[in-house]
Structure formats: structure tokens, C-alpha cells
Scaffold this active site. Structure first.
Site, short mmCIF file in Angstrom:
data_model
loop_
_atom_site.label_atom_id
_atom_site.label_comp_id
_atom_site.label_asym_id
_atom_site.label_seq_id
_atom_site.Cartn_x
_atom_site.Cartn_y
_atom_site.Cartn_z
N SER A 195 3.22 -9.11 1.92
CA SER A 195 3.49 -7.62 1.67
C SER A 195 4.99 -7.71 2.34
CB SER A 195 2.69 -6.46 2.58
OG SER A 195 2.89 -4.72 2.00
N ASP A 204 -2.06 -2.91 -7.53
CA ASP A 204 -0.76 -2.17 -6.72
C ASP A 204 0.58 -2.08 -6.51
OD1 ASP A 204 0.81 -2.91 -4.33
OD2 ASP A 204 0.55 -4.81 -4.28
N HIS A 252 -3.88 -4.18 -3.07
CA HIS A 252 -2.89 -4.22 -2.16
C HIS A 252 -3.97 -4.34 -0.89
CE1 HIS A 252 0.74 -5.44 -0.50
NE2 HIS A 252 0.60 -4.67 0.77
#
Length: 296
Positions: A146, A239, A269
Site C-alpha cells: 500500500s 480495491d 485491499h
């Protein structure tokens, strides 16, 4: 959605990004689980000299050839060496590489470029201390989840532009690359598990503070992707960040950079952190890809 992952959705922690301190505490509580077995992996906490010094946790498998500077997720607002411990350990086991997990400074108290400067200091330290770490200085990768993946992508750019430490490979898992949030997935997946469009907008505000978004902060803004290290990019189907990562992979390919792109169907996610079979497969693949990249 994968039925096994769907069962975990009611158990995900509620994160209120209007209160980042409370969000960190909620995540830390959710991440508390029995400590994993570290047999065969030497784990050491160190401090990398910088301004200020940067805490790192080093995972050393036996007979490691290469290393990866590993950057946790959390939007640059939450996450720590402790919340990343299990995932970093699994990557060390799967890759056979020394994993240097970075406890970089968090926003909003420390907005960009604080985390980025911390990460680059650790990259430079890793290259300078390769002999001490027992690794080949030509076999150093950067990677993360991320926001950590965005930091890794930015490190690759800075090392290229400043003729910094040579980076063999970049491992970008569900990267957060573009503050503009204009892709189809950003505009369509507005209420997805764990990380929604609004939460992503909030972490960008915290992370950037009053600074403009540069390519080091939001790598999708870069105009020149040539000469960067080979990459593995993984995306989750549901996501908001999915399409910006796919577009970044395509742009890398068009710039002559070798890329492996893996789209995980039925996932959301952060799902690699859950105790589910599909989550274990995601982590296992990160280790396998890194092992192959650092061995060739």
C-alpha cells in the site's frame, strides 16, 4: 468476493481517520495475535543513524543472498514494526532474503517527506552495511504494501536520479500511487472493505499535509519511468487502488521496464494480512517472487 475473505469482513477493525492516534491503536489491537515461530530466522531490532534515527527490525534467514528494504502499509498514517512483524517474517521465510522492516515516521505529525527520507536512509544504510548483513550489495530490493509500496516506488526513482544505491527489484503489493483518485476503480469502489475511497482521500491529506504531491510522494505523477528496476505489482480486485497500479505497470512496460502484474480475484485491499488461505497464497507469492528476483 472470495467467500473465505467475506467471512472476515465483520471482524475488520473500524478505523476513524479523523483521529489518527485512535486509528493506530485500533490497528495495533487488531494485529495482536500469537507471536509466530521464528525458528530458522534471526530477528534483531536496530537503529539506523539518520536525522532523526530510524528504527528497523532485521530478519535474517540462514544463507541469505540478498536483502529487501521492506515498508509497511497504513497510508503513511498507521502501521509499525510490530503490526508488520508476521508479514515481514513470512516474507523472509519465503524469499530467503534478509528483510529490513522500516519503522518510518507517520503522518500527520510527520508529513511527507519524513517517511520517504527515513526509508531512503535505511536503503543507503543497507547498501553500506551489506557485508555486515551477509548479503551481496548488488542484490538489494525495495518493497512494501500500500503506502509502503508507494515509498518503495519512490525510492527506486530517487536512487535512479541521484545515482544512489543500486536496486535490483521493486516489489509493490497493492500500491497507493496516485493522490488524484481519478481512475475507474477509485470512482466505483467507494465503500469497499477496510480501505474505501474516502479513507484513501483522508490518508492522502494527512500524508501530504500542506506539501504538493510530487512523484516521490505519488509515483503515478512521474513522467519518466525509464531505467527503473524490474517490478512485481500485485492488485486486489475490489480495491479502489487497483486501476492506478495496473496503469503504473503498463507505463513501466511501455518505458522498457520488465514487470510481472498479478491481479488477485475476489480480494480486497489489505487482504494479505488476514488468516485465510487466499491471504497465505498472496504472502507466499511475494516471497517466491523475491527469491527468484534476487537469485538471478
Amino acid at each position: 468476493m472470495d467467500p473465505e475473505l467475506e467471512a472476515f469482513i465483520p471482524l475488520l477493525p473500524s478505523v476513524d481517520l479523523t483521529d489518527p492516534v485512535a486509528a493506530r491503536e485500533a490497528l495495533a489491537r487488531a494485529a495482536m495475535r500469537p507471536m509466530p515461530d521464528t525458528v530458522g530466522i534471526e530477528v534483531e531490532d536496530r537503529t539506523v543513524p539518520a536525522a532523526p534515527d530510524v528504527p528497523v527490525r532485521i530478519y535474517r534467514p540462514a544463507r541469505a543472498q540478498g536483502a529487501v528494504v521492506w515498508l509497511h502499509g497504513g497510508g503513511g498514517v498507521f502501521g509499525s514494526l510490530d503490526t508488520e512483524h508476521t508479514q515481514a517474517l513470512r516474507i523472509a521465510e519465503g524469499s530467503g532474503a534478509v528483510v529490513i522492516s522500516v519503522g518510518y515516521r507517520l503522518a500527520p505529525e510527520n508529513p511527507f517527506p519524513a517517511a520517504f527520507d527515513d526509508a531512503y536512509a535505511v536503503l543507503a544504510w543497507t547498501a553500506a552495511h551489506a557485508a555486515e548483513l551477509g548479503v551481496d550489495p548488488e542484490r538489494i530490493a525495495v518493497g512494501g504494501h500500500s503506502a509502503g509500496a508507494a515509498l518503495a516506488a519512490g525510492l527506486a526513482m530517487r536512487a535512479r536520479e541521484e545515482q544512489g544505491p543500486p536496486i535490483r527489484f521493486q516489489l509493490l503489493n497493492q500500491p497507493m500511487l496516485d493522490d488524484r483518485q481519478q481512475t475507474w476503480s477509485q470512482q466505483t469502489f467507494t465503500d469497499t472493505p477496510w480501505m474505501s475511497r474516502d479513507k484513501i482521500a483522508a490518508v492522502w491529506r494527512h500524508y501530504l499535509g500542506s506539501a504538493p504531491a510530487t512523484p516521490y510522494a505519488a509515483p503515478a505523477r512521474a513522467t519518466d519511468l525509464s531505467g527503473l528496476p524490474s517490478a512485481y505489482i500485485a492488485t486486489a480486485e475490489f480495491d479502489p487502488l487497483r486501476d492506478e497500479a495496473i496503469e503504473y505497470a503498463l507505463r513501466l512496460l511501455q518505458a522498457g521496464v520488465s514487470v510481472e502484474l498479478h491481479q488477485w480475484p475476489g480480494t480486497f485491499h489489505g487482504s494479505q494480512a488476514l488468516p485465510a488461505e487466499v491471504s497465505q497464497r498472496q504472502l507466499a507469492e511475494l516471497g517466491t517472487v523475491l527469491r527468484r528476483a534476487l537469485a538471478t
